[in-house]
Design an enzyme around this catalytic site. Structure first.
Site, mmCIF file in Angstrom:
data_model
loop_
_atom_site.group_PDB
_atom_site.id
_atom_site.type_symbol
_atom_site.label_atom_id
_atom_site.label_comp_id
_atom_site.label_asym_id
_atom_site.label_seq_id
_atom_site.Cartn_x
_atom_site.Cartn_y
_atom_site.Cartn_z
ATOM 1 N N SER A 139 -7.881 5.584 3.617
ATOM 2 C CA SER A 139 -7.024 6.493 4.372
ATOM 3 C C SER A 139 -7.808 7.766 4.672
ATOM 4 O O SER A 139 -8.349 8.401 3.762
ATOM 5 C CB SER A 139 -5.770 6.819 3.556
ATOM 6 N N LYS A 165 -7.501 3.820 8.136
ATOM 7 C CA LYS A 165 -6.193 4.376 8.494
ATOM 8 C C LYS A 165 -6.354 5.848 8.802
ATOM 9 O O LYS A 165 -6.898 6.602 7.983
ATOM 10 C CB LYS A 165 -5.175 4.186 7.361
ATOM 11 N N LYS A 167 -4.563 9.447 9.491
ATOM 12 C CA LYS A 167 -3.364 10.264 9.443
ATOM 13 C C LYS A 167 -3.224 10.992 10.787
ATOM 14 O O LYS A 167 -4.221 11.504 11.329
ATOM 15 C CB LYS A 167 -3.450 11.283 8.311
ATOM 16 N N ASP A 193 -0.983 6.580 10.565
ATOM 17 C CA ASP A 193 0.130 6.917 9.678
ATOM 18 C C ASP A 193 0.608 8.324 10.017
ATOM 19 O O ASP A 193 -0.145 9.290 9.932
ATOM 20 C CB ASP A 193 -0.334 6.851 8.224
ATOM 21 N N GLU A 218 2.468 3.566 11.194
ATOM 22 C CA GLU A 218 3.214 3.678 9.939
ATOM 23 C C GLU A 218 4.130 4.894 9.954
ATOM 24 O O GLU A 218 3.688 6.012 10.233
ATOM 25 C CB GLU A 218 2.211 3.773 8.784
ATOM 26 N N ASP A 243 7.154 3.017 5.495
ATOM 27 C CA ASP A 243 6.646 3.458 4.195
ATOM 28 C C ASP A 243 7.750 4.240 3.495
ATOM 29 O O ASP A 243 8.507 3.691 2.705
ATOM 30 C CB ASP A 243 5.402 4.312 4.415
ATOM 31 N N LYS A 267 4.720 0.728 -1.980
ATOM 32 C CA LYS A 267 4.169 1.621 -2.995
ATOM 33 C C LYS A 267 5.055 1.508 -4.235
ATOM 34 O O LYS A 267 6.232 1.896 -4.197
ATOM 35 C CB LYS A 267 4.142 3.069 -2.490
ATOM 36 N N GLY A 295 -1.210 3.686 -1.145
ATOM 37 C CA GLY A 295 -1.745 4.460 -2.258
ATOM 38 C C GLY A 295 -1.181 5.863 -2.280
ATOM 39 O O GLY A 295 -0.740 6.388 -1.255
#
Length: 373
Positions: A139, A165, A167, A193, A218, A243, A267, A295
């Site tokens: 990430s 991934k 952000k 995400d 996400e 998520d 998660k 995570g």
């Protein structure tokens, strides 16, 4: 087992680099490590868990100080009063306590580790997994510039990570994703995400992400916005992943029924523990949805457990299970998690398969709370 006592270790662990999401920038983490002592007849065993709640209630309603208070005042007393219990019955004993899933998950995790250590059984064997490694994704937090983003992503790809991934948040989305896709090509597994940073009114803007052939987007909308996610999923070609919204098997079932997600990020801490995480995996697999393991910047304790969970057959997408060195120069376990050739190995030792480094734990500990009957 019979609960003998719990120690809550509040740690301070510096990150190797700042990690920025749509809701915060972290330069240091304050994990709460759970040390649970339990008696199995004459055999006294220590189990380890980890609470993933952040310092502030910005990812979820829970936060670390609140989780510690809930464990001390309500969770531990109920388990003391329970007499004999198993890891599988912890959730039932704690059912009268509303919410507080991260606090419950941490204690259940420590109880499960103790139970498995008593049996000499690994978590992987307990779950019945057959894989000995799982793909490792990474990430990437929001970077100060596109040039910095390209350098950061390139470094992770050079290390061999199987998936990237990014952000994103308003003002840091389309240009950044386009730059990464154009620089590294279509062969790079890429997803984004948003951590709830957008609203359904942003649908036209978010549809611009469709051209980049992403694995998924996400949690673009609020955690309670299942209907809005379903509507956005109908408007976008990019697969929708939830998520923050998925806090239980029941909510996962509602999301599937509404068409709010075609992929779920699981998660364990967010959903109340590893046993609930397995139930969500089973539900998603039965309905033909892919899942992957997210995570929360865990130490090696939580990271090792996540790896075993991610070896279940429904986890068909690379998870956010990077090597320990992605976030920490020094971990609290004697053997840090190492990513090699794009994978991390499933631990085979009893319990979660890792041993706590007493020296590292002491060096990182800010304070310890002892809970006894």
């Amino acid at each position: 087992m019979k609960l003998l006592g719990i120690r809550l270790h509040r740690l301070e662990m510096p990150l190797v680099a700042p990690f920025t999401t749509s809701f915060s920038t972290q330069t240091v983490r304050h994990p709460m490590v759970i040390e649970l002592s339990a008696a199995f007849g004459d055999d006294v065993v220590t189990g380890w868990g980890e609470c993933v709640a952040l310092d502030a209630p910005v990812y979820s309603a829970e936060y670390a100080d609140g989780a510690a208070e809930v464990i001390r005042r309500w969770i531990a007393p109920r388990l003391f009063d329970a007499g004999a219990f198993t890891a599988e019955t912890v959730a039932e004993h704690l059912r009268p306590i509303v919410g507080n899933r991260m606090a419950k998950a941490a204690v259940e995790m420590a109880a499960l580790d103790a139970q498995l250590r008593h049996r000499g059984e690994s978590f992987a064997d307990y779950l019945g997994v057959t894989r000995d490694s799982v793909p490792s994704g990474v990430s990437v937090g929001i970077q100060p510039s596109i040039a910095a983003l390209i350098d950061t992503v390139g470094g992770y790809l050079d290390e061999g990570y199987a998936r990237i991934k990014l952000k994103i948040k308003p003002g840091h989305d389309i240009d950044e994703v386009r730059a990464v896709r154009e620089h590294f090509g279509d062969e790079t597994l890429l997803q984004v995400d948003a951590n709830t940073a957008y609203a359904l009114a942003d649908a036209a803007h978010l549809r611009r992400l469709d051209e980049f052939r992403l694995l998924l987007i996400e949690q673009p909308l609020g955690e309670e916005d299942l209907r809005q996610h379903a509507e956005l999923a109908r408007r976008m070609a990019t697969p929708m992943c939830l998520d923050e919204s998925i806090v239980s098997t029941e909510v996962a079932a509602d999301a599937i029924a509404l068409g709010a997600a075609s992929i779920i990020n699981i998660k364990p801490g967010r959903v109340g523990g590893f046993l609930e995480a397995r139930r969500i995996h089973d539900l998603a697999r039965a309905n033909g949805l892919a899942v992957w393991c997210g995570g929360m910047l865990e130490t090696g304790i939580g990271r090792a457990a996540n790896i075993a969970l991610a070896a279940l057959p429904g986890f068909t997408l690379p998870g956010d299970i990077s090597g320990s060195g992605r976030f920490y120069a020094r971990d609290v376990t004697t053997e840090p998690v190492v990513m090699h050739d794009g994978v991390v190995d499933v631990p085979t030792g009893s319990g979660f398969g890792v041993e706590v480094d007493a020296g590292a734990l002491a060096d990182f500990t800010l304070d310890t709370t002892e809970i006894t009957r």
